[in-house]
Design a protein around this motif. Structure first.
Motif, mmCIF file in Angstrom:
data_model
loop_
_atom_site.group_PDB
_atom_site.id
_atom_site.type_symbol
_atom_site.label_atom_id
_atom_site.label_comp_id
_atom_site.label_asym_id
_atom_site.label_seq_id
_atom_site.Cartn_x
_atom_site.Cartn_y
_atom_site.Cartn_z
ATOM 1 N N MET A 187 18.340 -27.060 -0.990
ATOM 2 C CA MET A 187 17.028 -27.559 -1.361
ATOM 3 C C MET A 187 16.267 -27.993 -0.104
ATOM 4 S SD MET A 187 17.278 -27.068 -4.525
ATOM 5 C CE MET A 187 15.858 -27.902 -5.241
ATOM 6 N N PRO A 188 14.940 -28.118 -0.187
ATOM 7 C CA PRO A 188 14.137 -28.450 0.998
ATOM 8 C C PRO A 188 14.611 -29.683 1.756
ATOM 9 C CG PRO A 188 12.700 -27.747 -0.771
ATOM 10 C CD PRO A 188 14.083 -27.816 -1.359
ATOM 11 N N ARG A 189 15.107 -30.693 1.067
ATOM 12 C CA ARG A 189 15.496 -31.934 1.740
ATOM 13 C C ARG A 189 16.970 -31.948 2.155
ATOM 14 N NH1 ARG A 189 11.706 -35.622 1.906
ATOM 15 N NH2 ARG A 189 13.195 -37.264 2.389
ATOM 16 N N ASP A 190 17.668 -30.849 1.977
ATOM 17 C CA ASP A 190 19.071 -30.767 2.386
ATOM 18 C C ASP A 190 19.171 -30.607 3.900
ATOM 19 O OD1 ASP A 190 19.971 -31.047 -0.172
ATOM 20 O OD2 ASP A 190 20.298 -28.905 -0.520
ATOM 21 N N ARG A 191 20.196 -31.229 4.467
ATOM 22 C CA ARG A 191 20.438 -31.132 5.906
ATOM 23 C C ARG A 191 21.033 -29.775 6.271
ATOM 24 N NH1 ARG A 191 21.924 -36.266 8.157
ATOM 25 N NH2 ARG A 191 22.861 -35.117 9.905
ATOM 26 N N ILE A 192 20.761 -29.344 7.504
ATOM 27 C CA ILE A 192 21.313 -28.098 8.042
ATOM 28 C C ILE A 192 22.390 -28.457 9.064
ATOM 29 C CG2 ILE A 192 20.810 -26.008 9.367
ATOM 30 C CD1 ILE A 192 17.965 -26.126 8.279
ATOM 31 N N ASP A 193 23.510 -27.770 9.009
ATOM 32 C CA ASP A 193 24.590 -27.992 9.958
ATOM 33 C C ASP A 193 24.061 -27.779 11.382
ATOM 34 O OD1 ASP A 193 26.870 -27.903 11.575
ATOM 35 O OD2 ASP A 193 28.077 -26.912 10.046
ATOM 36 N N ILE A 194 24.175 -28.799 12.207
ATOM 37 C CA ILE A 194 23.644 -28.725 13.569
ATOM 38 C C ILE A 194 24.325 -27.616 14.378
ATOM 39 C CG2 ILE A 194 25.261 -30.398 14.561
ATOM 40 C CD1 ILE A 194 21.499 -30.177 15.325
ATOM 41 N N ASN A 195 25.585 -27.343 14.074
ATOM 42 C CA ASN A 195 26.310 -26.297 14.792
ATOM 43 C C ASN A 195 25.756 -24.906 14.462
ATOM 44 O OD1 ASN A 195 28.355 -27.894 16.198
ATOM 45 N ND2 ASN A 195 29.098 -28.379 14.145
ATOM 46 N N PHE A 196 25.249 -24.737 13.261
ATOM 47 C CA PHE A 196 24.608 -23.470 12.890
ATOM 48 C C PHE A 196 23.360 -23.237 13.744
ATOM 49 C CE2 PHE A 196 21.244 -21.457 10.289
ATOM 50 C CZ PHE A 196 21.794 -20.191 10.167
ATOM 51 N N LEU A 197 22.585 -24.287 13.964
ATOM 52 C CA LEU A 197 21.385 -24.163 14.792
ATOM 53 C C LEU A 197 21.745 -23.900 16.253
ATOM 54 C CD1 LEU A 197 19.222 -27.030 13.244
ATOM 55 C CD2 LEU A 197 19.076 -24.580 12.784
ATOM 56 N N HIS A 198 22.818 -24.507 16.730
ATOM 57 C CA HIS A 198 23.281 -24.224 18.090
ATOM 58 C C HIS A 198 23.705 -22.756 18.220
ATOM 59 C CE1 HIS A 198 23.086 -27.958 20.270
ATOM 60 N NE2 HIS A 198 23.668 -28.621 19.298
ATOM 61 N N LEU A 199 24.327 -22.246 17.186
ATOM 62 C CA LEU A 199 24.751 -20.843 17.213
ATOM 63 C C LEU A 199 23.560 -19.913 17.340
ATOM 64 C CD1 LEU A 199 27.433 -19.188 16.899
ATOM 65 C CD2 LEU A 199 26.883 -18.990 14.478
ATOM 66 N N LEU A 200 22.440 -20.300 16.745
ATOM 67 C CA LEU A 200 21.228 -19.483 16.787
ATOM 68 C C LEU A 200 20.560 -19.473 18.154
ATOM 69 C CD1 LEU A 200 19.462 -20.093 13.362
ATOM 70 C CD2 LEU A 200 20.134 -17.901 14.316
ATOM 71 N N ASP A 201 20.941 -20.375 19.024
ATOM 72 C CA ASP A 201 20.380 -20.361 20.378
ATOM 73 C C ASP A 201 20.695 -19.038 21.084
ATOM 74 O OD1 ASP A 201 19.112 -22.803 20.383
ATOM 75 O OD2 ASP A 201 20.847 -23.901 21.135
ATOM 76 N N ASP A 202 21.789 -18.424 20.686
ATOM 77 C CA ASP A 202 22.193 -17.141 21.266
ATOM 78 C C ASP A 202 22.324 -16.132 20.125
ATOM 79 O OD1 ASP A 202 23.444 -14.942 22.408
ATOM 80 O OD2 ASP A 202 24.768 -16.127 23.672
ATOM 81 N N LEU A 203 21.337 -15.254 19.975
ATOM 82 C CA LEU A 203 21.360 -14.299 18.863
ATOM 83 C C LEU A 203 22.526 -13.324 18.957
ATOM 84 C CD1 LEU A 203 17.557 -13.472 18.426
ATOM 85 C CD2 LEU A 203 18.998 -14.839 16.912
ATOM 86 N N ASN A 204 22.938 -12.987 20.160
ATOM 87 C CA ASN A 204 24.105 -12.110 20.310
ATOM 88 C C ASN A 204 25.357 -12.792 19.793
ATOM 89 O OD1 ASN A 204 22.684 -9.960 21.515
ATOM 90 N ND2 ASN A 204 22.814 -10.942 23.524
ATOM 91 N N LEU A 205 25.476 -14.088 20.062
ATOM 92 C CA LEU A 205 26.620 -14.848 19.563
ATOM 93 C C LEU A 205 26.562 -14.957 18.051
ATOM 94 C CD1 LEU A 205 29.109 -16.393 20.624
ATOM 95 C CD2 LEU A 205 27.705 -18.465 20.606
ATOM 96 N N MET A 206 25.348 -15.125 17.532
ATOM 97 C CA MET A 206 25.170 -15.201 16.083
ATOM 98 C C MET A 206 25.649 -13.916 15.416
ATOM 99 S SD MET A 206 23.943 -17.068 13.574
ATOM 100 C CE MET A 206 23.908 -16.654 11.834
ATOM 101 N N ASN A 207 25.399 -12.794 16.035
ATOM 102 C CA ASN A 207 25.802 -11.518 15.451
ATOM 103 C C ASN A 207 27.307 -11.311 15.476
ATOM 104 O OD1 ASN A 207 23.234 -10.609 14.750
ATOM 105 N ND2 ASN A 207 22.846 -9.823 16.789
ATOM 106 N N GLN A 208 28.008 -12.077 16.307
ATOM 107 C CA GLN A 208 29.466 -11.972 16.372
ATOM 108 C C GLN A 208 30.164 -12.852 15.353
ATOM 109 O OE1 GLN A 208 30.758 -12.737 20.402
ATOM 110 N NE2 GLN A 208 29.087 -11.518 21.252
ATOM 111 N N PHE A 209 29.415 -13.740 14.717
ATOM 112 C CA PHE A 209 29.992 -14.667 13.749
ATOM 113 C C PHE A 209 30.102 -13.991 12.390
ATOM 114 C CE2 PHE A 209 29.370 -17.765 10.374
ATOM 115 C CZ PHE A 209 30.345 -18.701 10.675
ATOM 116 N N PRO A 210 31.203 -14.173 11.638
ATOM 117 C CA PRO A 210 32.382 -14.980 12.034
ATOM 118 C C PRO A 210 33.401 -14.118 12.739
ATOM 119 C CG PRO A 210 32.508 -14.383 9.731
ATOM 120 C CD PRO A 210 31.237 -13.790 10.238
#
Length: 210
Positions: A187-210
């Motif tokens: 839902m809009p007011r739900d928190r997002i895992d901070i580690n998920f946002l860190h993973l997005l800093d590197d799109l190449n790394l994001m594509n390797q997950f999981p």
């Protein structure tokens, strides 16, 4: 007479299912991307999802799954997987839906570890993600919610280039909403895992997950 016709009324119970995922949001998300941004998005592991045709929950399909879900068959010789589901399709045919089957159907990656922390530096969870800091400059802390990114995608200037955002950051915002709202049903007011946002800093790394 079918198997269900032998059941007494007391063997049934009323249930209500609420589907919180918002696949229908995909059409709006797709309309926000420029041609160049769409090309960048198509290089990510989610590239097929903006082209899906059916974007509504199918109550009949969900009812069929719930009505035919069974326990793991005792005679099954397959290695048991975490969170696997079994369904009786016909009187003599059962199917399993586990992580491997889910990834096969959705074209998503299947890896040995689905923990974000295994893909980023250990200390990053205590700092602000670089990408989130750029697109939400005035955000005071690390408590990012879905609504923060939902507000961005509703802003036409954010994706038009008038706001001087990079195309890569626009794609990152799309991925946040696709995963958090469309897939996970947050839902809009739900928190997002901070580690998920860190993973997005590197799109190449994001594509390797999981």
């Amino acid at each position: 007479m079918s198997d269900t016709e032998d059941l007494l009324h007391g063997d049934y119970f009323e249930a209500k299912i609420t589907c919180r995922n918002k696949i229908k949001r995909i059409k709006f998300i797709r309309s926000r991307l420029s041609t160049q941004q769409r090309k960048l998005f198509d290089n990510t592991c989610f590239r097929y999802w903006l082209d899906i045709k059916f974007q509504h929950t199918d109550p009949g399909y969900i009812h069929f799954l719930l009505q035919n879900q069974i326990s793991r068959p005792a005679e099954c010789k397959l290695k048991e997987e975490p969170e696997e589901l079994w369904f009786k399709v016909t009187s003599d045919y059962n199917i399993r839906c586990g992580r491997r089957e889910f990834c096969l159907v959705t074209s998503m990656r299947f890896g040995p570890n689905a923990n974000f922390k295994h893909y980023i530096d250990g200390d990053k969870g205590k700092t602000k993600p670089r990408f989130a800091s750029r697109v939400l400059k005035n955000h005071p802390n690390n408590r990012f919610k879905v609504e923060h990114f939902l507000n961005l995608i509703k802003d036409k200037d954010f994706f038009s280039g008038n706001d001087k955002r990079s195309d890569e950051d626009c794609v990152r915002v799309v991925i946040v909403l696709l995963v958090q709202e469309c897939f996970l049903g947050k839902m809009p007011r739900d928190r997002i895992d901070i580690n998920f946002l860190h993973l997005l800093d590197d799109l190449n790394l994001m594509n390797q997950f999981p």
